[in-house]
Design a protein around this motif. Structure first.
Motif, PDB file in Angstrom:
ATOM      1  N   VAL A 206     122.314  -0.105  62.811  1.00  0.00           N
ATOM      2  CA  VAL A 206     121.971  -0.119  61.384  1.00  0.00           C
ATOM      3  C   VAL A 206     121.158  -1.368  61.043  1.00  0.00           C
ATOM      4  O   VAL A 206     120.138  -1.292  60.335  1.00  0.00           O
ATOM      5  CB  VAL A 206     123.249  -0.026  60.513  1.00  0.00           C
TER       6      VAL A 206
ATOM      7  N   GLU B 250     117.591  -1.096  62.563  1.00  0.00           N
ATOM      8  CA  GLU B 250     116.752  -0.170  61.788  1.00  0.00           C
ATOM      9  C   GLU B 250     116.306  -0.793  60.468  1.00  0.00           C
ATOM     10  O   GLU B 250     115.153  -0.634  60.057  1.00  0.00           O
ATOM     11  CB  GLU B 250     117.498   1.145  61.534  1.00  0.00           C
TER      12      GLU B 250
ATOM     13  N   TRP C 196     131.498   6.621  60.147  1.00  0.00           N
ATOM     14  CA  TRP C 196     130.076   6.835  60.390  1.00  0.00           C
ATOM     15  C   TRP C 196     129.755   6.638  61.876  1.00  0.00           C
ATOM     16  O   TRP C 196     129.043   7.426  62.485  1.00  0.00           O
ATOM     17  CB  TRP C 196     129.272   5.889  59.515  1.00  0.00           C
TER      18      TRP C 196
ATOM     19  N   HIS D 125     127.210   0.560  66.273  1.00  0.00           N
ATOM     20  CA  HIS D 125     126.613   1.161  65.087  1.00  0.00           C
ATOM     21  C   HIS D 125     126.106   0.086  64.123  1.00  0.00           C
ATOM     22  O   HIS D 125     125.032   0.240  63.535  1.00  0.00           O
ATOM     23  CB  HIS D 125     127.597   2.090  64.398  1.00  0.00           C
TER      24      HIS D 125
END
Length: 61
Positions: free
Chosen positions: A37, A40, A22, A33
């Motif tokens: 994540v 968010e 991903w 990442h």
């Protein structure tokens, strides 16, 4: 920029592999990442300072 907090993370190898794919799809490192994540998710939950969840993300209606 403020210093970042380091901590060990134990994670299932299969989960890490999926996260790695991903992150690569998004042109990020796995660490970058994960941070994205998590940020968010916190933003959507209204858990970041001065950032309430947006109305379209609030499903309590």
């Amino acid at each position: 920029m403020a210093p970042k907090k380091s901590f060990p993370l134990r994670i299932d190898p299969k989960l890490y592999e999926a996260l790695e794919r991903w992150a690569a799809d998004e042109f990020r490192s796995v660490n970058g990442h994960l941070e994205y994540v998590l940020r968010e998710a916190l933003r959507k939950a209204g858990r970041l300072p001065n950032q309430p969840p947006s109305p379209e993300e609030n499903t309590d209606s």
